[in-house]
Scaffold this motif. Structure first.
Motif, mmCIF file in Angstrom:
data_model
loop_
_atom_site.group_PDB
_atom_site.id
_atom_site.type_symbol
_atom_site.label_atom_id
_atom_site.label_comp_id
_atom_site.label_asym_id
_atom_site.label_seq_id
_atom_site.Cartn_x
_atom_site.Cartn_y
_atom_site.Cartn_z
ATOM 1 N N GLU A 53 1.042 -1.111 0.090
ATOM 2 C CA GLU A 53 -0.126 0.027 0.002
ATOM 3 C C GLU A 53 0.863 1.190 0.001
ATOM 4 N N ILE A 63 1.357 4.124 -3.430
ATOM 5 C CA ILE A 63 1.242 5.673 -3.181
ATOM 6 C C ILE A 63 2.359 6.308 -3.399
ATOM 7 N N GLN A 67 2.799 6.256 -7.398
ATOM 8 C CA GLN A 67 1.898 7.172 -8.145
ATOM 9 C C GLN A 67 2.615 8.438 -8.190
ATOM 10 N N ASN A 68 2.963 8.987 -6.877
ATOM 11 C CA ASN A 68 3.481 10.475 -6.623
ATOM 12 C C ASN A 68 4.610 10.551 -7.540
#
Length: 206
Positions: A187, A191, A194-195
């Protein structure tokens, strides 16, 4: 005498003009060469960023596939902990442990080849230090978290202790703890992937 003086002046002017033209031509050639070199470096930088983006996108997609599967495996292990079976045959115990993962531990591997290629090339010297530092941190997280946890899980299935009857419950507990860690890491990395992808998009748009 006047003629000779005028002629000498004309020759001097001609020499100065030709010398200036040569100097200008050399400087222009150097400028154009430097421009061409910079354009090539910029193109290589863009291509490197595109490859890194594609690699991170692939890794993100893999984790998005893995996470629900690993959550299901975690649920299987937790269910087995509540009612651990008894085996006299170690091969059956190993088969039971492996059965908690019907599709194996993973079905693919995370990529880092584009990042390795970038580090080994001279392209990184033409990129912002902040970009290289951020990517280095991201790939280190990938190695030290998810890949390390997968290795530790894999080691369990091939250790002698895991197939000993007295260690079955302990093995299940260890699997549960590592799977909890793994799903949390997945998880976290989704994130961060994606950043990083968004940051690369901004750099490519500049």
């Amino acid at each position: 005498m006047l003629f000779k003086t005028k002629k000498a002046r004309a020759n001097i002017i001609k020499v100065l003009f030709e010398s200036g033209l040569i100097v200008f031509s050399v400087l222009l050639a150097l400028f154009l060469s430097e421009m061409h070199s910079q354009v090539k470096k910029d193109q290589e930088k863009v291509r490197a960023l595109q490859l890194i983006k594609a690699e991170l996108t692939t890794n993100k997609a893999l984790l998005e596939q893995w996470r629900p599967y690993h959550q299901q495996v975690l649920a299987n292990v937790e269910s087995a902990i509540t009612k651990p079976p008894e085996f006299l045959d170690s091969s059956k115990q190993r088969a039971f442990i492996l059965s908690q993962m019907p599709n194996g531990l993973v079905q693919d591997m995370l990529r880092n080849s584009a990042w390795d290629a970038l580090k080994q090339s001279g392209i990184s010297s033409n990129m912002r230090i902040e970009t290289i530092s951020a990517l280095n941190t991201l790939y280190r997280f990938q190695t030290l978290s998810i890949e390390a946890t997968l290795t530790r899980l894999g080691d369990i299935f091939y250790s002698r202790e895991s197939v000993r009857e007295a260690y079955l419950l302990e093995t299940l507990y260890l699997m549960r703890n590592l799977l909890q860690e793994l799903t949390a890491q997945e998880e976290f990395m989704i994130i961060n992937y994606q950043n990083a992808i968004k940051d690369i998009d901004k750099l490519l748009a500049e």
